[in-house]
Design a protein around this motif. Sequence first.
Motif, PDB file in Angstrom:
ATOM      1  N   PHE A 153       3.097  13.309 -11.784  1.00 22.93           N
ATOM      2  CA  PHE A 153       1.657  13.100 -11.506  1.00 22.93           C
ATOM      3  C   PHE A 153       1.263  13.591 -10.122  1.00 22.93           C
ATOM      4  N   LYS A 154       2.269  13.790  -9.269  1.00 29.12           N
ATOM      5  CA  LYS A 154       2.053  14.437  -7.970  1.00 29.12           C
ATOM      6  C   LYS A 154       3.413  14.917  -7.490  1.00 29.12           C
ATOM      7  N   LEU A 185     -10.173   4.985  -2.840  1.00 31.72           N
ATOM      8  CA  LEU A 185      -9.462   6.273  -2.779  1.00 31.72           C
ATOM      9  C   LEU A 185      -9.756   7.105  -4.025  1.00 31.72           C
ATOM     10  N   ARG A 196      -8.593  16.291  -1.420  1.00 31.68           N
ATOM     11  CA  ARG A 196      -8.034  17.472  -2.079  1.00 31.68           C
ATOM     12  C   ARG A 196      -8.483  17.468  -3.537  1.00 31.68           C
ATOM     13  N   ARG A 239       2.899   4.621  -1.081  1.00 38.02           N
ATOM     14  CA  ARG A 239       2.693   5.676  -2.075  1.00 38.02           C
ATOM     15  C   ARG A 239       4.039   6.129  -2.602  1.00 38.02           C
ATOM     16  N   GLU A 240       4.103   6.512  -3.847  1.00 35.76           N
ATOM     17  CA  GLU A 240       5.341   7.068  -4.367  1.00 35.76           C
ATOM     18  C   GLU A 240       5.616   8.385  -3.652  1.00 35.76           C
ATOM     19  N   LYS A 244      -6.672  -5.051  -2.179  1.00 36.13           N
ATOM     20  CA  LYS A 244      -5.785  -4.100  -2.865  1.00 36.13           C
ATOM     21  C   LYS A 244      -6.557  -3.285  -3.913  1.00 36.13           C
ATOM     22  N   CYS A 284      -1.018   3.816 -10.695  1.00 37.84           N
ATOM     23  CA  CYS A 284      -1.889   2.910  -9.941  1.00 37.84           C
ATOM     24  C   CYS A 284      -3.382   3.189 -10.117  1.00 37.84           C
ATOM     25  N   PHE A 285      -3.842   4.374  -9.704  1.00 38.54           N
ATOM     26  CA  PHE A 285      -5.291   4.593  -9.682  1.00 38.54           C
ATOM     27  C   PHE A 285      -5.954   4.399 -11.058  1.00 38.54           C
ATOM     28  N   ILE A 305     -11.485  10.873  -4.340  1.00 42.97           N
ATOM     29  CA  ILE A 305     -10.947  12.026  -5.079  1.00 42.97           C
ATOM     30  C   ILE A 305     -11.976  12.530  -6.092  1.00 42.97           C
ATOM     31  N   ARG A 354      -3.916  22.864  -8.217  1.00 42.39           N
ATOM     32  CA  ARG A 354      -3.655  22.066  -7.009  1.00 42.39           C
ATOM     33  C   ARG A 354      -3.942  22.815  -5.708  1.00 42.39           C
ATOM     34  N   PHE A 367       0.811  -1.225   0.000  1.00 40.86           N
ATOM     35  CA  PHE A 367       0.000   0.000   0.000  1.00 40.86           C
ATOM     36  C   PHE A 367       0.844   1.275   0.000  1.00 40.86           C
ATOM     37  N   ASN A 410      -7.610   0.920  -3.624  1.00 37.91           N
ATOM     38  CA  ASN A 410      -7.278   1.956  -4.604  1.00 37.91           C
ATOM     39  C   ASN A 410      -8.537   2.526  -5.251  1.00 37.91           C
ATOM     40  N   GLY A 455      -7.463  16.034 -11.242  1.00 38.62           N
ATOM     41  CA  GLY A 455      -7.739  14.607 -11.403  1.00 38.62           C
ATOM     42  C   GLY A 455      -6.558  13.769 -10.949  1.00 38.62           C
ATOM     43  N   TYR A 456      -6.851  12.542 -10.542  1.00 37.01           N
ATOM     44  CA  TYR A 456      -5.776  11.640 -10.108  1.00 37.01           C
ATOM     45  C   TYR A 456      -5.050  11.063 -11.312  1.00 37.01           C
ATOM     46  N   GLY A 457      -3.780  10.748 -11.096  1.00 42.54           N
ATOM     47  CA  GLY A 457      -2.993  10.104 -12.147  1.00 42.54           C
ATOM     48  C   GLY A 457      -2.081   9.073 -11.523  1.00 42.54           C
TER      49      GLY A 457
HETATM   50  C1  UGA Z   1      -1.570   5.014  -4.588  1.00 45.67           C
HETATM   51  C2  UGA Z   1      -2.137   4.669  -3.197  1.00 45.67           C
HETATM   52  O1  UGA Z   1      -2.278   5.860  -2.405  1.00 45.67           O
HETATM   53  C3  UGA Z   1      -1.207   3.700  -2.458  1.00 45.67           C
HETATM   54  O2  UGA Z   1      -1.803   3.311  -1.231  1.00 45.67           O
HETATM   55  C4  UGA Z   1      -1.008   2.468  -3.347  1.00 45.67           C
HETATM   56  O3  UGA Z   1      -0.115   1.533  -2.731  1.00 45.67           O
HETATM   57  C5  UGA Z   1      -0.427   2.890  -4.689  1.00 45.67           C
HETATM   58  O4  UGA Z   1      -1.341   3.809  -5.331  1.00 45.67           O
HETATM   59  C6  UGA Z   1      -0.255   1.637  -5.534  1.00 45.67           C
HETATM   60  O5  UGA Z   1      -1.249   0.970  -5.818  1.00 45.67           O
HETATM   61  O6  UGA Z   1       0.903   1.246  -5.783  1.00 45.67           O
HETATM   62  P1  UGA Z   1       0.327   6.693  -5.511  1.00 45.67           P
HETATM   63  O7  UGA Z   1      -0.221   6.374  -6.868  1.00 45.67           O
HETATM   64  O8  UGA Z   1       1.782   6.630  -5.280  1.00 45.67           O
HETATM   65  O9  UGA Z   1      -0.335   5.710  -4.401  1.00 45.67           O
HETATM   66  O10 UGA Z   1      -0.118   8.182  -5.163  1.00 45.67           O
HETATM   67  P2  UGA Z   1      -1.251   8.913  -4.300  1.00 45.67           P
HETATM   68  O11 UGA Z   1      -0.587   9.746  -3.298  1.00 45.67           O
HETATM   69  O12 UGA Z   1      -2.293   7.984  -3.848  1.00 45.67           O
HETATM   70  O13 UGA Z   1      -1.863   9.892  -5.419  1.00 45.67           O
HETATM   71  C7  UGA Z   1      -2.511   9.380  -6.582  1.00 45.67           C
HETATM   72  C8  UGA Z   1      -3.106  10.506  -7.394  1.00 45.67           C
HETATM   73  O14 UGA Z   1      -4.216  11.074  -6.723  1.00 45.67           O
HETATM   74  C9  UGA Z   1      -2.146  11.665  -7.652  1.00 45.67           C
HETATM   75  O15 UGA Z   1      -2.293  12.110  -8.983  1.00 45.67           O
HETATM   76  C10 UGA Z   1      -2.582  12.731  -6.663  1.00 45.67           C
HETATM   77  O16 UGA Z   1      -2.261  14.023  -7.069  1.00 45.67           O
HETATM   78  C11 UGA Z   1      -4.084  12.484  -6.643  1.00 45.67           C
HETATM   79  N1  UGA Z   1      -4.745  12.955  -5.397  1.00 45.67           N
HETATM   80  C12 UGA Z   1      -4.460  12.377  -4.188  1.00 45.67           C
HETATM   81  C13 UGA Z   1      -5.688  13.959  -5.477  1.00 45.67           C
HETATM   82  O17 UGA Z   1      -5.985  14.499  -6.572  1.00 45.67           O
HETATM   83  N2  UGA Z   1      -6.324  14.365  -4.337  1.00 45.67           N
HETATM   84  C14 UGA Z   1      -6.054  13.810  -3.119  1.00 45.67           C
HETATM   85  O18 UGA Z   1      -6.675  14.232  -2.124  1.00 45.67           O
HETATM   86  C15 UGA Z   1      -5.097  12.793  -3.051  1.00 45.67           C
END
Ligand code: UGA
Length: 457
Positions: free
Chosen positions: A342-343, A234, A274, A157-158, A227, A283-284, A238, A435, A155, A231, A278-280
């Motif tokens: 991506f973040k 989460l 937050r 995060r990068e 797993k 993983c997601f 978002i 952001r 689990f 994801n 959009g998420y990138g």
């Molecule tokens: C995510 C999960 O958080 C980890 O628990 C998981 O282990 C990992 O995928 C995986 O499957 O390997 P990660 O992709 O590294 O981790 O990054 P996150 O910090 O979760 O962010 C993902 C994306 O969501 C980013 O683009 C971030 O900017 C965005 N985000 C996150 C938002 O737009 N708003 C938020 O409130 C949080």
Amino acid sequence: MSEAISIAVVGSGYVGLVAAVCFAEMGHDVICVDNDERKVAALQGGDTLIHENYLPELLERYRNTKVRFTTDLAEATRECEAIFIAVGTPQSETGDADLSYVEAVACEIARSLTSYKVIVEKSTVPVYTNEWIRRAIERNGVARELFDVVSNPEFLREGTAVVDFLHPDRIVVGADSERAAALLNGIYAPLTTGEYYTRPSHIEGVCNVATPPPLLNTSTKSAEIIKHASNAFLAVKISFINAVSNLCEATDANVEQVARGIGLDSRIGPKFLRPGIGYGGSCFPKDVAAFRSVAEQLGIDFGMLSEVEKINASQKKRFLAKVRSALWTLRGKRLAVLGLAFKGETDDIRESPAIDLVEMLIGEGCTVAAYDPAAIKRTEQELPAGAQLRYATDAFDAANDADALLVLTDWAEFAAIDLDKLYATLRYPIVIDGRNLFDPSVMQEHGFTYLSVGRPS
Ligand code: UGA
């Protein structure tokens, strides 16, 4: 001190490499296997190849001693009690996870398997992969009693991978055999007994005081679903707050106040609320698509996930519309872009909404000067500089004479930028923040026209 266990980790990407050095940090002996000779040579020489906090320190401490790097999977299989598979599971054209690397590794392990081993899925895989690995190994002539296959999802995060690995919220071990479950429980014993947290930390700045994480023993199928479901959940959170932020924009409400107000309900929680572009990441997007596809194959309507994807894609279009609303026409406009990863705190650009937006802006005829503290090298390989795109040496170089500045990645250093200097550097003091890194009233005081996500400007 808990017992040192010999562990092989196959794959030296974010998950594999971090797991390898962290297992060493926990006291185990690790062989990290990768079929890319250049990668192995770089790692042996101390180059982590990825930007990840604390990874260089741990690699330096353990490389070629408690963590050895090799291309020889057969030898690693013979020498180790547990073999963690941490290879990539990219998205195939249909949205499913492409498991061909996992299958290839399983077959190769099978060919050198002569005494009992526990094979551990660490990669994110769909439910039933455990069974497929077992069948692949048996098909290669290995007797059933010589191995078990366990699911132990990761689990981390990068950007915060090392700390997440050593201080996890929970550890999930999906095993259908007591012998295999016992080995995995032993591997994580330094964390679950709290013993690791009593040792002096090798990672400067990381507090070693932690509540020992719970270890949840489950069936293999439950662990696989945990797993994907984590994801997906989460991502839902978002997209939910992104949709709410759009509602706030339409009503002049403030999404930050709304997020705080809903997040204080302990059933909802304050994290991952937050809004943005959009998420990138690796993983997601991939895991939401794979989970949706698993549901479809099982005849289950999980349409909610399609909606999540739809909202995520529309966030980028809304941001582009916001840029247009501030600048009127886009053709020929000079834009400064802060952030490509991506973040923040990572150099990873996989599925980065920032890159998509840069491409969209170029498509609209803009000229872009982009800066990122870590991701320029990777971006250049995908998106070479040209007449419409320049890579800047710092934020001010990007901002120089620009018609507007766009914030696309949440790097901490962007939030701390010298606003007076920025004001003086831009041609027009317009900041469009995807952001929400700045306080709107502070931006106003500094004279900026400031647009952000879901907050009154
Ligand atoms: C995510 C999960 O958080 C980890 O628990 C998981 O282990 C990992 O995928 C995986 O499957 O390997 P990660 O992709 O590294 O981790 O990054 P996150 O910090 O979760 O962010 C993902 C994306 O969501 C980013 O683009 C971030 O900017 C965005 N985000 C996150 C938002 O737009 N708003 C938020 O409130 C949080």
